[in-house]
Design an enzyme around this catalytic site. Structure first.
Site, short mmCIF file in Angstrom:
data_model
loop_
_atom_site.label_atom_id
_atom_site.label_comp_id
_atom_site.label_asym_id
_atom_site.label_seq_id
_atom_site.Cartn_x
_atom_site.Cartn_y
_atom_site.Cartn_z
N TYR A 68 -5.48 -17.27 0.65
CA TYR A 68 -5.44 -18.49 -0.17
C TYR A 68 -4.80 -19.64 0.62
O TYR A 68 -5.32 -20.76 0.65
CB TYR A 68 -4.63 -18.18 -1.44
CG TYR A 68 -4.47 -19.35 -2.38
CD1 TYR A 68 -5.52 -19.70 -3.23
CD2 TYR A 68 -3.28 -20.07 -2.44
CE1 TYR A 68 -5.37 -20.77 -4.12
CE2 TYR A 68 -3.13 -21.13 -3.32
CZ TYR A 68 -4.18 -21.47 -4.16
OH TYR A 68 -4.03 -22.53 -5.03
N SER A 74 -2.88 -27.16 -1.98
CA SER A 74 -1.61 -26.51 -2.28
C SER A 74 -0.62 -26.71 -1.14
O SER A 74 -1.03 -26.76 0.03
CB SER A 74 -1.85 -25.01 -2.48
OG SER A 74 -0.62 -24.33 -2.53
P1 NDP Z 1 -7.68 -21.41 -13.04
O1 NDP Z 1 -7.95 -20.05 -12.51
O2 NDP Z 1 -7.25 -21.58 -14.44
O3 NDP Z 1 -8.95 -22.35 -12.80
C1 NDP Z 1 -9.77 -22.24 -11.71
C2 NDP Z 1 -11.12 -22.81 -12.10
O4 NDP Z 1 -12.00 -22.75 -10.96
C3 NDP Z 1 -11.80 -22.02 -13.23
O5 NDP Z 1 -12.43 -22.91 -14.08
C4 NDP Z 1 -12.81 -21.17 -12.47
O6 NDP Z 1 -13.92 -20.80 -13.24
C5 NDP Z 1 -13.21 -22.19 -11.42
N1 NDP Z 1 -14.00 -21.60 -10.35
C6 NDP Z 1 -13.72 -20.55 -9.55
N2 NDP Z 1 -14.74 -20.31 -8.72
C7 NDP Z 1 -15.69 -21.22 -8.99
C8 NDP Z 1 -16.99 -21.49 -8.48
N3 NDP Z 1 -17.54 -20.73 -7.54
N4 NDP Z 1 -17.68 -22.53 -8.99
C9 NDP Z 1 -17.15 -23.30 -9.95
N5 NDP Z 1 -15.95 -23.08 -10.51
C10 NDP Z 1 -15.23 -22.05 -10.02
O7 NDP Z 1 -6.61 -22.01 -12.04
P2 NDP Z 1 -5.86 -23.42 -11.93
O8 NDP Z 1 -6.23 -24.33 -13.02
O9 NDP Z 1 -4.44 -23.10 -11.71
O10 NDP Z 1 -6.45 -23.92 -10.54
C11 NDP Z 1 -7.11 -25.15 -10.35
C12 NDP Z 1 -6.95 -25.56 -8.91
O11 NDP Z 1 -5.57 -25.81 -8.63
C13 NDP Z 1 -7.41 -24.51 -7.90
O12 NDP Z 1 -8.07 -25.14 -6.82
C14 NDP Z 1 -6.09 -23.92 -7.42
O13 NDP Z 1 -6.20 -23.36 -6.13
C15 NDP Z 1 -5.20 -25.14 -7.44
N6 NDP Z 1 -3.78 -24.84 -7.46
C16 NDP Z 1 -3.22 -24.18 -8.53
C17 NDP Z 1 -1.87 -23.90 -8.53
C18 NDP Z 1 -1.21 -23.23 -9.67
O14 NDP Z 1 0.02 -23.01 -9.59
N7 NDP Z 1 -1.90 -22.89 -10.77
C19 NDP Z 1 -1.01 -24.28 -7.40
C20 NDP Z 1 -1.69 -25.00 -6.34
C21 NDP Z 1 -3.02 -25.25 -6.40
P3 NDP Z 1 -13.91 -19.42 -14.12
O15 NDP Z 1 -13.15 -19.71 -15.37
O16 NDP Z 1 -15.37 -19.17 -14.35
O17 NDP Z 1 -13.26 -18.37 -13.28
#
Ligand code: NDP
Length: 314
Positions: free
Chosen positions: A233, A173
């Protein structure tokens, strides 16, 4: 008069339009280094940006392993894509659980042998808007930084040796930037250490996050010069950014034919569960740069940070 906010919105919308167009241009035969035997793994792919990266990569003809920490949810997500004709497989993977990582690696070895692309997308954030709780700092740092590092270390021996190089893409990010508009890191010592890529080591990054967690425990973090919004974060993503550079440097020492390229990207502010669907772009647009990086025909790009298909500063 047009304000700065409007100007950056205009700029962003224009770039997103350009990227939407770029996405419609098919890769030519000489650019396509991959086949249907090329295997990509995406972590945390049951929803959001991860799910979308699986869909786009499978759309380009790769075999994609959709992983999720929840078996049932992951199976359902994979089913949606399988029913759409995509070559998508599923396996459970919790990046916080070393036995889950081991089990996943064993399954990959037995079923696919090796993989070509690893996208580290799994992540957590507990801050919403201006709510800046550090209550879940341990979980955030453990998942986003240590979990990502652990799955990378486990998967490297399973990455194919090929002339085009294997690829690691870390979803990070802009909030983890050391300099720039969105970075509010005021701790100059931390900034200087993390900027000095020549002397940067994993130990330095580990120590930095440990120091942050110690200050959280002691209740002194607010005067520590850490970013003031999305603090835990931002620190976690700062650490992943730094680790990406260290990793790329280490991997660049491998002999020709065994290279692995490691880069990271910011997807933008995306309408997903993580933002309470309050972002300003779709998951499809957010996934774009990750997919583009994973498929880059140009092999020598490594240790860089990208957003909207352009390199940005760490
Ligand atoms: P979501 O919350 O929709 O997705 C996050 C995913 O990570 C989910 O599938 C969640 O699983 C999974 N997850 C969390 N912990 C674990 C774990 N221990 N093992 C395996 N999977 C895990 O968020 P986003 O799609 O937005 O985020 C995806 C990535 O993008 C992240 O790294 C986030 O930090 C990054 N990001 C997102 C931004 C945004 O604006 N949305 C901005 C910048 C970066 P579960 O469904 O079980 O919780």
């Amino acid at each position: 008069m047009v304000g700065n906010k409007e100007k950056s919105k205009e700029k962003r919308d224009k770039r997103l339009q350009e990227i939407s167009l770029l996405r419609t241009i098919p890769y030519s035969d000489h650019q396509r280094w991959w086949t249907s035997e090329t295997v990509a793994v995406v972590t945390g792919a049951n929803r959001g940006i991860g799910f979308e990266m699986v869909r786009q990569l499978a759309g380009h003809g790769l075999t994609v392993i959709l992983t999720s920490r929840d078996e049932n949810v992951g199976v359902e997500a994979a089913k949606i894509l399988q029913e759409g004709g995509f070559n998508v497989d599923f396996h459970r993977l919790d990046i916080l659980d070393s036995s889950s990582i081991q089990e996943f690696c064993k399954w990959i070895k037995e079923k696919y042998g090796l993989i070509d692309v690893l996208i580290n997308n799994a992540g957590v954030n507990y801050n919403v808007g201006s709510d800046n709780s550090v209550e879940f700092s341990h979980m955030v740092i453990s998942t986003n930084y240590y979990g990502t590092k652990n799955i990378i270390k486990a998967m490297i021996p399973l990455m194919r040796h090929a002339s085009q190089g294997a690829r690691i893409v870390n979803v990070t990010s802009r909030l983890g930037r050391l300099k720039g508009r969105h970075s509010k890191l005021e701790n100059e010592a931390v900034r200087a250490k993390l900027m000095d890529v020549d002397s940067l080591t994993e130990e330095i990054v580990d120590k930095t996050v440990s120091e942050f967690l110690k200050q959280v425990e002691e209740g002194t973090w607010e005067s520590g010069g850490w970013p003031h919004s999305f603090t835990d974060y931002s620190v976690s993503k700062m650490a992943v950014n730094a680790y990406t550079r260290i990793l790329a440097k280490e991997l660049s020492e491998r002999p020709e034919g065994e290279k692995i390229y490691a880069n990271c990207f910011c997807p933008g502010w995306v309408k997903t569960a993580m933002t309470g669907y309050a972002g300003n772009i779709s998951a499809e647009d957010g996934a774009d740069t990750g997919v583009w990086l994973a498929l880059l025909p140009d092999q020598a790009i490594t240790g860089k940070f990208f957003a909207e298909r352009r390199e940005i500063n760490f």
